[in-house]
Design a protein around this motif. Sequence first.
Motif, PDB file in Angstrom:
ATOM      1  N   SER A 100      33.504  34.447  43.023  1.00 11.23           N
ATOM      2  CA  SER A 100      34.128  35.386  42.176  1.00 11.23           C
ATOM      3  C   SER A 100      34.033  37.007  42.627  1.00 11.23           C
ATOM      4  N   GLN A 101      32.982  37.011  43.610  1.00 16.64           N
ATOM      5  CA  GLN A 101      32.839  38.469  44.159  1.00 16.64           C
ATOM      6  C   GLN A 101      34.082  39.187  44.325  1.00 16.64           C
ATOM      7  N   LEU A 121      36.154  40.106  41.409  1.00 16.48           N
ATOM      8  CA  LEU A 121      35.732  40.674  40.104  1.00 16.48           C
ATOM      9  C   LEU A 121      36.677  41.519  39.525  1.00 16.48           C
ATOM     10  N   ALA A 138      38.303  41.508  36.042  1.00 10.92           N
ATOM     11  CA  ALA A 138      38.020  42.543  34.806  1.00 10.92           C
ATOM     12  C   ALA A 138      39.396  42.979  34.276  1.00 10.92           C
ATOM     13  N   ASP A 198      34.073  47.477  34.602  1.00 12.46           N
ATOM     14  CA  ASP A 198      33.274  46.877  35.913  1.00 12.46           C
ATOM     15  C   ASP A 198      32.022  46.363  35.660  1.00 12.46           C
ATOM     16  N   MET A 208      31.793  42.945  34.173  1.00  3.83           N
ATOM     17  CA  MET A 208      32.141  42.069  35.141  1.00  3.83           C
ATOM     18  C   MET A 208      30.967  41.700  36.210  1.00  3.83           C
ATOM     19  N   SER A 240      28.550  38.197  37.094  1.00  2.72           N
ATOM     20  CA  SER A 240      28.169  37.849  38.422  1.00  2.72           C
ATOM     21  C   SER A 240      26.554  37.579  38.151  1.00  2.72           C
ATOM     22  N   SER A 290      30.567  30.620  33.468  1.00  2.00           N
ATOM     23  CA  SER A 290      29.892  31.202  34.957  1.00  2.00           C
ATOM     24  C   SER A 290      28.408  30.643  34.725  1.00  2.00           C
ATOM     25  N   THR A 324      27.945  42.294  44.881  1.00  2.00           N
ATOM     26  CA  THR A 324      28.328  42.533  43.580  1.00  2.00           C
ATOM     27  C   THR A 324      29.334  43.639  43.263  1.00  2.00           C
ATOM     28  N   SER A 362      22.350  42.233  41.140  1.00  2.00           N
ATOM     29  CA  SER A 362      23.651  42.234  40.549  1.00  2.00           C
ATOM     30  C   SER A 362      23.476  42.934  39.378  1.00  2.00           C
TER      31      SER A 362
END
Length: 386
Positions: free
Chosen positions: A15-16, A19, A23, A30, A33, A37, A91, A218, A339
């Motif tokens: 996902s990183q 993101l 989003a 942000d 999201m 994480s 997640s 992140t 994160s």
Amino acid sequence: MAIGCGLSVANLYYSQPLLADMARAMRVGDREMGVVSMLGQAGYALGLLLFVPVGDLTEKRSFIVGMLGAVAVACLAVTASPSYAWLAASSFILGAATIVPQLIVPFAATIAAPGERGKVVGTVMSGLLVGILSARTASGLIGHSLGWRATYGIAAVLMVGLMIAIRFTLPRSVPDHAGMSYPLLLHSMLGLIRDEPILRHSAVFGAMMFAAFSVFWTTLAFHLSRPPFEYSSDIVGLFGAIGVGGAAAAPWIGAFADRRSARWTIGLGMILTLMAFVIFGVAGRTIVGMIVGVILLDIGVQCSHVSNQTRIFALRPEARSRVNTVYMVAFFCGGSLGSLLGAQAWSLWGWPGVSACGIAFVLVALGAFWLTGRDGRRPPTEQRTT
């Protein structure tokens, strides 16, 4: 074992680089999201606490295969996410299921000779870290070409393939404590925390170092998607490939810890990580500064992490899964905190705030390192010959 670690742990990090894209797809900011994480890492910490100790009770190969099946289902749930709430929940579940690497690492330590344990753990950990870093590169490229959902669909297929490979390649194991009940097994970890100062100290070191690591990764996609860079997810993902050199150094780090002192290499890793965040703060708006910082960050965190695991696996051979659980729960609780605070720092103060947040975590780690001094008795792998 190294390949299995790498492929399975990758699910936490796809996902990183995505993101910013996720989003936009979910129509959230942000900060929200960043919470996704964080939930993945929090789920992983919970999975470590609840599932990894079972490795001391049951036959490991069958347990690993079953957990990989759960990971495949969770990947499909992320792929199908219709809303932000679904994405956040799936997640968390994906994180909780992705504990296979922490079953493989203590198993590798068990079959290694005592004088080569650091090297063996370093080799397996190099596969794990290559998986972490390559996951970002692969997901960035796939996300840019096919969309972020395709990344998790492909991951589900890979997990099914890994299930089959492990079923026919990993040897069967003999449970270390087949007669112990599950509640008693969990309770025994409190005794490990109480009786093993090295375990307590390494858990603090690892938590703070991974917190700093997570602060950076992140927020990287947010930073690179804005001026002066304005990169898409495929370019953001390539930053993961830059850090592969740090993963490749893991066996040498482990071997050095075997010969000298794991505590010495832990301190070295902290210094390298601090240097990385100073560079991010001073030159974080230049591509050269970002590249140099990423290299130092990944080598520094890897140096500290491998050395911490070399120390703790020498403590209680009969309880390595539980020892690893204590350490890795702390490790990923630190990552979750990093994160969360990293995303908050980005929202409030931008990249300078992110750099300051990372520096703060490393300074806490260095303070704990200094305060613990010789930190109690040394495990056999840290005793130097004269």
